[in-house]
Every structure is written in C-alpha cells, then in structure tokens.
Write a protein that holds these residues in place. Structure first.
Motif, short mmCIF file in Angstrom:
data_model
loop_
_atom_site.label_atom_id
_atom_site.label_comp_id
_atom_site.label_asym_id
_atom_site.label_seq_id
_atom_site.Cartn_x
_atom_site.Cartn_y
_atom_site.Cartn_z
N ALA B 52 0.83 -1.22 0.00
CA ALA B 52 0.00 0.00 0.00
C ALA B 52 0.86 1.27 0.00
O ALA B 52 0.35 2.37 -0.03
CB ALA B 52 -0.95 0.01 1.20
N LEU B 53 2.20 1.11 0.02
CA LEU B 53 3.09 2.27 -0.10
C LEU B 53 3.13 2.68 -1.58
O LEU B 53 2.65 1.95 -2.44
CB LEU B 53 4.49 1.92 0.43
CG LEU B 53 4.52 1.48 1.91
CD1 LEU B 53 5.97 1.33 2.40
CD2 LEU B 53 3.77 2.47 2.80
N PRO B 54 3.75 3.83 -1.91
CA PRO B 54 3.62 4.32 -3.29
C PRO B 54 4.13 3.34 -4.37
O PRO B 54 5.18 2.72 -4.22
CB PRO B 54 4.47 5.59 -3.29
CG PRO B 54 4.37 6.08 -1.88
CD PRO B 54 4.37 4.83 -1.04
N GLY B 55 3.33 3.23 -5.43
CA GLY B 55 3.69 2.38 -6.56
C GLY B 55 3.43 3.10 -7.87
O GLY B 55 3.14 2.49 -8.88
N THR B 56 3.57 4.41 -7.84
CA THR B 56 3.30 5.20 -9.05
C THR B 56 4.51 5.16 -9.99
O THR B 56 5.64 4.92 -9.56
CB THR B 56 2.98 6.66 -8.71
OG1 THR B 56 3.95 7.11 -7.77
CG2 THR B 56 1.60 6.80 -8.10
N ILE B 57 4.25 5.39 -11.26
CA ILE B 57 5.29 5.40 -12.29
C ILE B 57 5.20 6.76 -12.96
O ILE B 57 4.16 7.11 -13.52
CB ILE B 57 5.03 4.29 -13.33
CG1 ILE B 57 4.94 2.92 -12.64
CG2 ILE B 57 6.11 4.29 -14.42
CD1 ILE B 57 4.36 1.83 -13.52
N GLU B 58 6.26 7.55 -12.86
CA GLU B 58 6.16 8.91 -13.41
C GLU B 58 7.48 9.37 -14.02
O GLU B 58 8.55 8.89 -13.64
CB GLU B 58 5.71 9.88 -12.31
CG GLU B 58 6.65 9.91 -11.13
CD GLU B 58 5.96 10.43 -9.86
OE1 GLU B 58 5.99 11.64 -9.66
OE2 GLU B 58 5.42 9.62 -9.09
N ALA B 59 7.38 10.32 -14.95
CA ALA B 59 8.57 10.90 -15.56
C ALA B 59 9.23 11.83 -14.53
O ALA B 59 8.53 12.50 -13.76
CB ALA B 59 8.19 11.68 -16.81
N THR B 60 10.57 11.88 -14.50
CA THR B 60 11.26 12.81 -13.60
C THR B 60 11.56 14.11 -14.35
O THR B 60 11.54 14.14 -15.57
CB THR B 60 12.59 12.22 -13.09
OG1 THR B 60 13.42 11.94 -14.21
CG2 THR B 60 12.35 10.93 -12.31
N ALA B 61 11.87 15.15 -13.57
CA ALA B 61 12.13 16.47 -14.17
C ALA B 61 13.30 16.40 -15.15
O ALA B 61 13.30 17.06 -16.18
CB ALA B 61 12.40 17.48 -13.06
N GLU B 62 14.30 15.56 -14.83
CA GLU B 62 15.46 15.50 -15.73
C GLU B 62 15.25 14.60 -16.94
O GLU B 62 16.16 14.40 -17.74
CB GLU B 62 16.72 15.08 -14.94
CG GLU B 62 16.59 13.75 -14.21
CD GLU B 62 17.95 13.19 -13.76
OE1 GLU B 62 17.95 12.30 -12.90
OE2 GLU B 62 18.99 13.62 -14.29
N GLY B 63 14.04 14.03 -17.07
CA GLY B 63 13.76 13.24 -18.28
C GLY B 63 13.91 11.75 -18.10
O GLY B 63 13.93 10.99 -19.07
#
Ligand SMILES: Cc1cc2nc3c(=O)[nH]c(=O)nc-3n(C[C@H](O)[C@H](O)[C@H](O)COP(=O)(O)OP(=O)(O)OC[C@H]3O[C@@H](n4cnc5c(N)ncnc54)[C@H](O)[C@@H]3O)c2cc1C
Ligand code: SF4
Ligand code: FES
Ligand code: FES
Lengths: 166, 328
Positions: B52-63
């Motif tokens: 239940a802890l974070p499992g998101t997938i996202e782009a970082t600021a540096e690409g």
C-alpha cells in the motif's frame, strides 16, 4: 476485515499463514480452484483479484483483505461461461484438473488484450497488441496442462475472442 | 510455517517502525517470500505488507523515470513511457515468470528476491552455504546446469534469477532506500553482492531498510534497446542466458552502448569490459565478438554450465547485430 468472494463478504482468517487457496478450498469448500504444485509453477490455483489473474497458492488470504476475489464458481454463475462452452466444444481438456485455472486465466487475459497490453513476443511494444495464436500461447504459458490439451485450449480462447470483437 | 503476525503498512514511517524488528520481513506480492516460508527456508514471525506504499510510475524532471517500489511488475511493463522509451525494460519484465506472477510481484520484491538454486530451496535434504553458512554446497559436483559461470566463489554458484534487474543494470538505475539513518540512493550495479565467503548476504540493504523507488536516469541508448532471453522452454522458465542491451551507432562506429547479462552470474552482470572495448570502435560483428570474449575471459563455469560461455557469446552478438541494424 473481510474479503469479498464471489460477491459474499467473508471474514479474514485469524491465522495469517492460511493461503487464499486454503481458505477457498478447505474453509469455504469452493473446490473448483485446484491445488497443483502449491509453489507458483502450474497455474491450477489461478483466481481473479479485482479482475486480475493471480495465483491463490502464493497469496496469503489476509493479503486479499478489502479486495474482491472471483473463482471459477463466481465466473460461471448459475449457468456456464462462454469460455467453458468453448473449451468443451474444442476439446480444451481431458481430465479437467487444470481447466478452472485455465478459464480464470483466459478470462483475465482477454481483458489484458483488450487494454492493448503487450507480451514478451509482441513485435512492437508501443502499439496495442493483437491476439494471434502465438500471443495466446505466450500469454497462457503460466497454466500447464498435463493432459496436453493446449491446442484445444488455444482454439477455444481464439473463438471466444473472435466472438467478442465480432 | 511459524505462527505469524501481519500488518499492512499505510505509510513509510509506519513500515520503518515495524521493519526494524529482527524477526519481521517486508511482504510485497509474496511470490518469493511466501514460497520460501512454506518450504521452511524463511521463518519470519511478523510480516509487514508494503504494497500500500507508493507504486506510481512517473517521468522525472530531468527526463528519466521514477517507479514506486510497490508498482506491480505487470503495471511497469504495460506503462506507455516504459514501452516507448525503455523497451528493454518492458521486454525483460515480460520475459519473467507468468502473467499471474507478474500481476502479483512488486518492483521492490523483484529486486530483493533471493539469489537461489533448487538445493537452496530444499531445506529438508540438501546442504547449502547460503541457507546454512558453512554447511557446504550441493550444486558443486551436483546438478549445476542452471548455475553461474562468472562472479562465483567456492562457497556458492547460484544465479540471480531476475530478468527485470538485468535491464535495470544496463539502464544505470538507482535504488532509493529508507532506513533508520534516513534516505540514501544506491546504484543498482552495486546493490547486489557477489557471494564471496558470505553467500547468505545478497544486497547492501541492512535489516529494517525499505526500498521506496527505482529511478532510471535519461539514457542515450534506451530507445534502441532490446532484451533477449534464452531458456529450456519458450516461456515461463528461468534464463539460461539473457541479454539486455542498448546501442547507438554513428557513421559505423559505436557512439554509446550498455550491456548486461542475466542467468550467468550471482548478480545482474553489467558488462563494463565489453562496453569499454566497444565504445568508439567499429560497430561490426567482429568487434562484438571480441568484446564479449574479453568480458567472459574470467569465466569459471561448473561442468554442466560450460555451454553458457558460448551461448552468452552468441546471444550478445545476435542482439548487438540486430540493434546496429547491420542484419537488415
Ligand atoms: C514459478 C516462478 C517462476 C518465476 N520465474 C521468474 C523468471 O523467469 N524471471 C524472473 O525475473 N523472476 C521469476 N520469478 C520470481 C519473481 O519475479 C519474484 O518472485 C518476484 O519478483 C518477487 O516479488 P514479490 O513482490 O512477490 O516479492 P516478495 O516475495 O513479497 O518479497 C521478496 C523479498 O523482497 C523483500 N521486499 C519486498 N518489498 C520490499 C521493499 N519495498 N523493500 C525491501 N525489501 C522488500 C521481502 O522481504 C522478501 O525478502 C518466478 C517466481 C516463481 C514463483
Ligand atoms: S549454489 Fe549456492 S544456493 Fe545453491 S546449493 Fe550451493 S550454496 Fe546453496
Ligand atoms: S498450485 Fe498455485 S501455481 Fe500450482
Ligand atoms: S485437462 Fe488434464 S491437466 Fe489439463
């Protein structure tokens, strides 16, 4: 603390060691779900959690707390499921032991395909996948059949998939 | 199995406060831990569920890309950014286990699955230095077709079984870890340890540490990358040899390259020597051959795994040839 199993609220067992498979078969007598290897290698124990296919032998019942479980009994409901009819028509079974797991897995697999999810053999990973014979074989590789009914199983799944897109 | 308590952690602080207890283990999907508990190899008395802890997938600021440790393997492989920007990672994950297991398995659990062999899992009847330090190694002189050919020690020759980690090694991934002393970041290539004389210690994590995320920096070679896995059956089997590689070629020479092997070593095997030999040189079959021979020069395969040296050579040459476009 409750698990929704085929629509009914079931209390989570007090003993955290009880597997979801053990809860289904031994406490709820839902014996459609089969025990094969009990170690993740055969797929006979496949059920759906929140619509996704998982192995109930490697899932502790308590991990399914607050989630929704569907077994073969829940899928077929009062009558029979289209996949069950197609398995019979195409001789997709002999002894039938692997069949509930195969049907649960195929049901979820058809949704994965509809969502465009790729497999290891999908040539273009960025494009939505299409359902071919090879794709079915790869995607169903987690369900072994010791009677070797795989060709009939693939035919049955392809027929149901064709009917859905028709 | 021992009697157990179970707790689903709802925050990192909650998980950290419970993970420090020596008898507690973190629980991801359970596909490795529950199996080993049932076999009597792992004997925790408390489980702290971290799904239940974070499992998101996202782009970082540096690409680059940031993947929460609780992300399921199947969610990572299905993610549009992973499929389009990091094909070797999507294909490596899809090469592992079965669809059911990938739906269950988390990224954190995949990184932390045990380096193992069948004797390690046979607690009742086999000697194993990893399970019981100093007890001996049944694989030496036993069945060792699936074992490692490089990076081994006299105490243990088991392979790291992950496909995903091979791609992460080639992609210069970094592991974000929370522990008693705060946050730190560990390069994936340093995260897993060679067996030496302590095969029971497999990673740099200390008891009580929790993996929070995996970060992949922007990569010059990720878009032109591939993962190929060779195994005894076409699907649902561990690797005999696997290769993750990314390549960029300019005017016939290798501008940049990343290579990692699976199935041949006790950790995901980043082929730094082969990369150094290739960088700036010609992108030819001969150069690929020479580079892999240099990489594997130190191989000491056990008898039944001797074939892996040649298999690794052929697999890498085939993958690089395909990526260089020279087979077209
Ligand atoms: C039949 C079978 C076939 C398989 N075939 C393949 C294959 O071909 N290729 C492949 O790559 N893998 C394969 N696997 C292995 C599978 O990929 C791993 O079991 C899975 O990735 C583990 O993830 P999990 O979340 O289930 O981990 P768990 O079993 O829940 O945990 C594994 C370990 O990780 C620790 N852990 C979990 N989360 C964290 C965290 N956030 N921080 C720190 N530690 C943590 C746990 O304490 C435990 O020690 C196979 C497994 C099975 C059962
Ligand atoms: S190779 Fe390693 S894991 Fe396997 S029996 Fe020997 S010591 Fe144990
Ligand atoms: S019984 Fe669960 S995979 Fe075999
Ligand atoms: S029908 Fe017998 S195992 Fe599949």
């Amino acid at each position: 603390m409750a698990i929704r199993i085929n629509g009914a609220e079931i209390a989570v067992p007090d003993d955290a060691r009880v597997s979801l498979l053990g809860l289904l078969r031994e406490q709820l007598h839902l014996t459609g779900t089969k025990v094969g290897c009990n170690q993740g290698a055969c797929g006979a124990c496949t059920v759906l959690i929140d619509g996704e296919r998982v192995l109930s032998c490697l899932t502790l019942a308590v991990q399914a707390d607050e989630r929704s479980v569907t077994t073969i009994e829940g899928l077929s409901g009062a009558g029979s499921h289209k996949l069950q009819d197609a398995f019979i028509e195409h001789d997709g079974l002999q002894c039938g032991y692997c069949t509930p797991g195969q049907i649960c897995a195929a049901d979820a697999m058809l949704r994965e395909i509809a969502a465009g999810v790729p497999s290891y053999i999908t040539a273009d990973l960025a494009a939505p996948a299409r359902l071919t014979r090879e794709e079915v074989r790869e995607r169903m590789s987690g369900n072994l059949c010791r009677c070797g009914a795989h060709n009939g199983i693939v035919d049955a799944i392809l027929q149901v998939a064709a009917e859905r897109t028709a | 199995m021992n009697p157990l308590s179970y707790h689903r952690a709802l925050s990192t602080a909650d998980a950290l406060s419970r993970a420090g207890d020596g008898a507690a283990r973190l629980l991801g999907g359970g596909t490795n831990l529950v199996d080993l508990m049932r076999k009597g190899v792992e004997r925790p008395s408390a489980l702290v569920d971290v799904t239940a802890l974070p499992g998101t997938i996202e782009a970082t600021a540096e690409g680059g890309l940031l993947i929460g440790a609780a992300a399921r393997n199947s969610a990572v492989a299905a993610h549009p950014l992973v499929r389009s920007q990091y094909p070797m990672l999507a294909r490596a994950i899809l090469a592992g286990a079965s669809a059911q297991i990938r739906n269950m398995a988390t990224v954190g659990g995949n990184l932390m699955q045990r380096t193992r062999c069948l004797y390690f899992q046979d607690a009742a009847a086999s000697r194993c230095n990893k399970r019981i330090p100093g007890s001996g190694c049944e694989a030496e002189g036993g069945f060792n077709r699936y074992h490692a050919i490089i990076g081994t020690s006299p105490s243990c020759i088991a392979t790291h079984p992950s496909d995903m980690c091979v791609a992460l090694a080639a992609l210069d991934a970094r592991i974000h870890v929370a522990g008693a002393a705060g946050m730190r970041t560990i390069p994936l290539v340093d995260f897993h340890l060679l067996p030496g004389d302590r095969p029971d210690i497999e990673t740099l994590l200390a008891p009580g540490d929790i993996i929070l995320a995996v970060e992949i920096p922007p990569s010059p070679v990720a878009r032109n990358s591939a993962y190929r896995k060779v195994r005894d059956r076409a699907s649902y089997a561990f690797a005999l040899v696997s290769v993750a590689a990314g390549l960029s070629v300019r005017e016939g020479s290798v501008e940049d390259v990343r290579i990692a092997f699976g199935g041949i070593a006790p950790k995901p095997w980043r082929a730094f020597r082969a990369e150094a030999a290739l960088r700036g040189g010609p992108a030819t079959r001969e150069a690929f051959e020479a580079a892999v021979i240099e990489e594997l020069a130190g191989a000491t395969p056990p008898p039944e795994a001797a074939f892996k040296v040649e298999l690794a050579r052929r697999t890498l040459v085939a993958v690089l040839t395909e990526l260089s476009g020279s087979d077209r």
